[in-house]
Design a protein around this motif. Sequence first.
Motif, PDB file in Angstrom:
ATOM      1  N   PRO A 119       0.837  -1.216   0.000  1.00 24.74           N
ATOM      2  CA  PRO A 119       0.000   0.000   0.000  1.00 24.74           C
ATOM      3  C   PRO A 119       0.862   1.251   0.000  1.00 24.74           C
ATOM      4  O   PRO A 119       1.942   1.281   0.589  1.00 24.74           O
ATOM      5  N   MET A 120       0.375   2.306  -0.650  1.00 23.46           N
ATOM      6  CA  MET A 120       1.124   3.561  -0.737  1.00 23.46           C
ATOM      7  C   MET A 120       0.244   4.721  -0.288  1.00 23.46           C
ATOM      8  O   MET A 120      -0.864   4.897  -0.804  1.00 23.46           O
ATOM      9  N   PHE A 160     -15.579   9.319  12.014  1.00 20.16           N
ATOM     10  CA  PHE A 160     -16.235   8.009  11.925  1.00 20.16           C
ATOM     11  C   PHE A 160     -15.962   7.326  10.586  1.00 20.16           C
ATOM     12  O   PHE A 160     -16.410   6.202  10.363  1.00 20.16           O
ATOM     13  N   PHE A 161     -15.256   8.007   9.682  1.00 20.38           N
ATOM     14  CA  PHE A 161     -14.960   7.430   8.371  1.00 20.38           C
ATOM     15  C   PHE A 161     -13.739   6.521   8.475  1.00 20.38           C
ATOM     16  O   PHE A 161     -12.813   6.776   9.242  1.00 20.38           O
ATOM     17  N   SER A 162     -13.737   5.468   7.686  1.00 16.09           N
ATOM     18  CA  SER A 162     -12.576   4.578   7.566  1.00 16.09           C
ATOM     19  C   SER A 162     -12.370   4.305   6.083  1.00 16.09           C
ATOM     20  O   SER A 162     -13.235   4.643   5.256  1.00 16.09           O
ATOM     21  N   PRO A 163     -11.257   3.690   5.699  1.00 16.63           N
ATOM     22  CA  PRO A 163     -11.080   3.358   4.274  1.00 16.63           C
ATOM     23  C   PRO A 163     -12.232   2.530   3.716  1.00 16.63           C
ATOM     24  O   PRO A 163     -12.677   2.772   2.592  1.00 16.63           O
ATOM     25  N   PHE A 194      -8.600   2.761  -2.503  1.00 23.22           N
ATOM     26  CA  PHE A 194      -8.519   2.759  -1.039  1.00 23.22           C
ATOM     27  C   PHE A 194      -8.719   1.366  -0.454  1.00 23.22           C
ATOM     28  O   PHE A 194      -8.453   1.157   0.740  1.00 23.22           O
ATOM     29  N   LEU A 195      -9.167   0.427  -1.261  1.00 21.35           N
ATOM     30  CA  LEU A 195      -9.295  -0.951  -0.788  1.00 21.35           C
ATOM     31  C   LEU A 195      -7.942  -1.563  -0.429  1.00 21.35           C
ATOM     32  O   LEU A 195      -7.882  -2.535   0.326  1.00 21.35           O
ATOM     33  N   GLN A 196      -6.856  -1.004  -0.966  1.00 18.93           N
ATOM     34  CA  GLN A 196      -5.527  -1.547  -0.683  1.00 18.93           C
ATOM     35  C   GLN A 196      -5.166  -1.434   0.798  1.00 18.93           C
ATOM     36  O   GLN A 196      -4.301  -2.153   1.288  1.00 18.93           O
ATOM     37  N   PHE A 197      -5.844  -0.520   1.511  1.00 17.58           N
ATOM     38  CA  PHE A 197      -5.535  -0.339   2.927  1.00 17.58           C
ATOM     39  C   PHE A 197      -6.420  -1.199   3.829  1.00 17.58           C
ATOM     40  O   PHE A 197      -6.330  -1.102   5.055  1.00 17.58           O
ATOM     41  N   PRO A 239      -5.519   1.196  11.412  1.00 19.80           N
ATOM     42  CA  PRO A 239      -4.121   1.481  11.768  1.00 19.80           C
ATOM     43  C   PRO A 239      -3.424   2.405  10.766  1.00 19.80           C
ATOM     44  O   PRO A 239      -2.640   3.278  11.155  1.00 19.80           O
ATOM     45  N   TRP A 240      -3.720   2.224   9.476  1.00 23.81           N
ATOM     46  CA  TRP A 240      -3.148   3.127   8.462  1.00 23.81           C
ATOM     47  C   TRP A 240      -3.817   4.490   8.514  1.00 23.81           C
ATOM     48  O   TRP A 240      -3.171   5.535   8.399  1.00 23.81           O
ATOM     49  N   TRP A 241      -5.129   4.519   8.730  1.00 19.88           N
ATOM     50  CA  TRP A 241      -5.939   5.743   8.687  1.00 19.88           C
ATOM     51  C   TRP A 241      -5.658   6.649   9.886  1.00 19.88           C
ATOM     52  O   TRP A 241      -5.832   7.870   9.805  1.00 19.88           O
ATOM     53  N   ALA A 242      -5.193   6.057  11.016  1.00 12.51           N
ATOM     54  CA  ALA A 242      -5.104   6.788  12.283  1.00 12.51           C
ATOM     55  C   ALA A 242      -4.216   8.021  12.187  1.00 12.51           C
ATOM     56  O   ALA A 242      -4.533   9.078  12.743  1.00 12.51           O
TER      57      ALA A 242
END
Length: 524
Positions: free
Chosen positions: A13-14, A157-160, A407-410, A493-496
């Motif tokens: 992921p990038m 409240f949003f996530s990938p 964004f599904l890669q995350f 964890p990536w989004w944080a």
Amino acid sequence: MDPVKPEEISHPPMDQLQGLEYCIDSNPPWGEAIALGFEHYILALGTAVMIPSFLVPMMGGDDGDKVRVVQTLLFIQGVNTLLQTLFGTRLPTVIGGSYAFMVPIISIIHDSSLTRIEDPQLRFLSTMRAVQGAVIVASSVQIILGFSQMWAICSRFFSPVGMVPVIALTGFGLFNRGFPMVGTCVEIGIPMLILFVIFSQYLKSFQFRQFPVVERFAMIIALIIVWAYAHLLTASGAYKHRPHQTQVNCRTDMSNLISSAPWLVIPYPLQWGAPSFDAGHAFAMMAAVLVSLIESTGAFKAAARLASATPPPPHVLSRGIGWQGIGILLNGLFGTLSGSSVSVENVGLLGSTRVGSRRVIQISAGFMIFFSMLGKFGALFASIPFTIFAAVYCVLFGLVASVGLSFLQFTNMNSLRNLFITGVSLFLGLSIPEYFRDFSMKALHGPAHTNAGWFNDFLNTIFSSSPMVALMIAVFLDNTLDYKESAKDRGLPWWAKFRTFKGDSRNEEFYTLPFNLNRFFPPS
């Protein structure tokens, strides 16, 4: 045969999209930047001409009124784009007219108190003032949600997983303005689509003096060729005996913009007279403002990726929504027959040209303001048949949608939970608005049809938007289905690190306000 290694079949992921020539804060040479800015200006004309061309005749306005509304809308687009790129999210986004406002505006046009006015010019002015009043009041929704940072709180409240359907349907949800419009004049629409794909993809490596001229200006090159071809068909009499609607879609001389446009005009606030206010109209218009908010949120996140920036933190996103609310207020004060949202097609052009520079978009805003005041010159470009724009949309809307899917890669797409949320929200995000549109075309009113017109317009507007429906479904499911146990699968964890401005050091590079204004508006 040697066994395949995992790293040979997977891609890490990038955070930032790779492969762009210029990212958000790097600038092409001035000559190239000006040419690219003009290309973005030409692309923005499609919506700026289409909305007034559809609404003004319904209101009783003539060609002169239509030209004036187009010029006003272009002027405000330029102003709002400058405000957004300087003080809003600072992403390279064109802020243009929004189709989300069509349902409540059409409802105002058909209001019995306005339709009984016999004089067409008086009916046009009265309807314009009623629309202005509703837009002015409704703009307060985004201004309050944005500048109070309430939208920043909501966006936490949003996530990938929750954002994939929203961003994807920001592009996919506009499918009815793609090939269905190309099909209205296939002899110019299909050549434009084919040429644009060939120039932007197959000939992108062609260079002139070590400059990828075809890739950068694929849209302009294809447009000039097809526009000239369409003019040749028009001049040769190919459409002389064709149905009127075919002539409108295909001919280059049917808009009457050039002949009706003044040489010089400067739009100004309240140019149509004092706005009139009605509580029912304003409440219905608030639904369009909410839809515009959601659609722009998805487009902002797509633009960040196509500009090789990190996802905008909630504070920055909310700041951008607040400034977009100011833009909608300007729409109401000047009378543009529309509100504002991010131009999805211009976001797609960032990826097509591989230039995500903020300066290019600011230059395009300068073109919008300049040509909106020089009426005849602006009307020349605005007379391009909409079918040509629709062909370009087929590519650019699809490109924006694919950014959403990226964004599904995350996330963990081997999770049945994530597959369920993604699939259901994507399907219903397309299916429910299509039902509302199809019902409205057959019954001449939306599925919500009670004695309360404002309530009908509110629901019909909300559920006619694919990103809006997708967000309601995806975010609800994502925050209620096994949400505690699925943090890693959701990509949190990536989004944080992008949930706060200081969570990633790159945010300061991309999103800090100019003129050292962060001293007065410290990021959270």
